[in-house]
Design an enzyme around this catalytic site. Structure first.
Site, PDB file in Angstrom:
ATOM      1  N   GLY A   1       0.928  -1.262   0.027  1.00  0.00           N
ATOM      2  CA  GLY A   1       0.040   0.008   0.264  1.00  0.00           C
ATOM      3  C   GLY A   1       0.759   1.031   0.064  1.00  0.00           C
ATOM      4  O   GLY A   1       2.172   1.248  -0.259  1.00  0.00           O
ATOM      5  N   ASN A   2       0.151   2.399   0.267  1.00  0.00           N
ATOM      6  CA  ASN A   2       0.886   3.713   0.229  1.00  0.00           C
ATOM      7  C   ASN A   2       0.387   4.516   1.328  1.00  0.00           C
ATOM      8  O   ASN A   2      -0.679   4.253   2.063  1.00  0.00           O
ATOM      9  CB  ASN A   2       1.013   4.245  -0.960  1.00  0.00           C
ATOM     10  N   ARG A   3       1.045   5.695   1.542  1.00  0.00           N
ATOM     11  CA  ARG A   3       0.663   6.539   2.783  1.00  0.00           C
ATOM     12  C   ARG A   3      -0.856   7.640   2.479  1.00  0.00           C
ATOM     13  O   ARG A   3      -0.716   8.389   3.246  1.00  0.00           O
ATOM     14  CB  ARG A   3       1.671   7.383   2.993  1.00  0.00           C
ATOM     15  N   SER A   4      -1.264   7.332   1.142  1.00  0.00           N
ATOM     16  CA  SER A   4      -2.407   8.262   0.794  1.00  0.00           C
ATOM     17  C   SER A   4      -3.522   8.186   1.884  1.00  0.00           C
ATOM     18  O   SER A   4      -3.939   6.996   2.235  1.00  0.00           O
ATOM     19  CB  SER A   4      -2.939   8.262  -0.477  1.00  0.00           C
TER      20      SER A   4
ATOM     21  N   ALA B   1      -3.748   7.726  -4.986  1.00  0.00           N
ATOM     22  CA  ALA B   1      -2.509   7.212  -4.981  1.00  0.00           C
ATOM     23  C   ALA B   1      -2.588   5.844  -5.627  1.00  0.00           C
ATOM     24  O   ALA B   1      -2.923   4.850  -5.013  1.00  0.00           O
ATOM     25  CB  ALA B   1      -1.598   7.380  -3.777  1.00  0.00           C
TER      26      ALA B   1
END
Ligand code: C5P
Length: 221
Positions: free
Chosen positions: A29-32, A96
């Site tokens: 995943g990512n930090r969005s 994102a």
């Protein structure tokens, strides 16, 4: 009257960050946080638009009046965005989106084997939703906006990305562990396909969202 300048328009906004499952309990995943996309949805609603908000893994309250479609992975988001975009006047891809996903999904939790090397995770490329939108909506009057989160060479990378993706506007902001993601404020440069560059100084994500809608509205027929 700019207050209701999106009345009668349908806009699609993607928000949050896609997650690509590895096994039933793990993902890439990512930090969005989804805050910028939600701010875009709220400001479009305030300006009179009908809003479809395609959210991926966002823990924020639904904006009143938006149609919220919840998605998890990039492929789920792709299907939801393309469906909603079919009759949209503008699409803003603020999400994102993961560029890659694990090639294989293990349907049971991966265990560690004592003494053995961990198995590598092989990645494959995800569909590029923004590029696909541009390819499929090119003939119409639809205004398509991308976001670029860059950690370095922000402007150079932004201009290259705008050309490569072929969208009408690209909102370029600098990200990092303590910049933009999960924060209420943002700063950006908005590049346009016609060569314009609009500097949006640090301010609320609502302020940036309103500048995006100003530029989108100016490009609507
Ligand atoms: O190439 P990059 O991921 O930096 O591009 C960012 C922009 O492209 C964002 O607007 C994002 O929502 C969109 N994107 C997409 N599908 C992907 C990757 C990015 O729509 N697979």
């Amino acid at each position: 009257d700019t207050a209701r300048d999106l009345a009668g328009r349908h806009v699609v906004v993607s928000a949050g960050g896609t997650r690509e499952p590895i096994d039933p309990v793990r993902f890439i995943g990512n930090r969005s946080s989804g805050m910028q996309g939600y701010a875009l949805a709220r400001t479009a609603l305030a300006r009179g638009a009908r809003v479809t908000l395609v959210a991926a893994n966002v823990a924020l309250p639904d904006p009143a009046g938006a149609e919220v479609v919840r998605t998890g992975s990039t492929r789920e988001m792709r299907d939801a965005v393309l469906k909603a975009a079919a009759d949209a006047d503008a699409v803003v891809m603020a999400a994102a989106v993961a560029d890659f996903r694990p090639a294989d999904y293990e349907d049971v939790k991966i265990k560690k084997t004592p003494g053995a090397e961990p198995a590598p995770i092989r990645l494959v490329e995800n569909p590029d939703i923004l590029a696909e939108l541009v390819r499929e909506a090119r003939d119409g009057d639809q205004v398509i906006v991308g976001f670029a989160a860059e950690t370095h060479d922000v402007l150079e990378n932004g201009r290259r990305k705008l050309a490569r993706k072929g969208c009408d506007l690209l909102v370029v902001n600098q990200v990092g562990e303590h910049l933009a993601f999960g924060r209420p404020d943002n700063a950006a440069v908005i590049l346009s396909a016609d060569g314009e560059a609009v500097d949006v100084p640090r301010g609320s994500k609502e302020t940036l969202a309103d500048v995006v809608w100003d530029l989108v509205a100016a490009r609507m027929i």
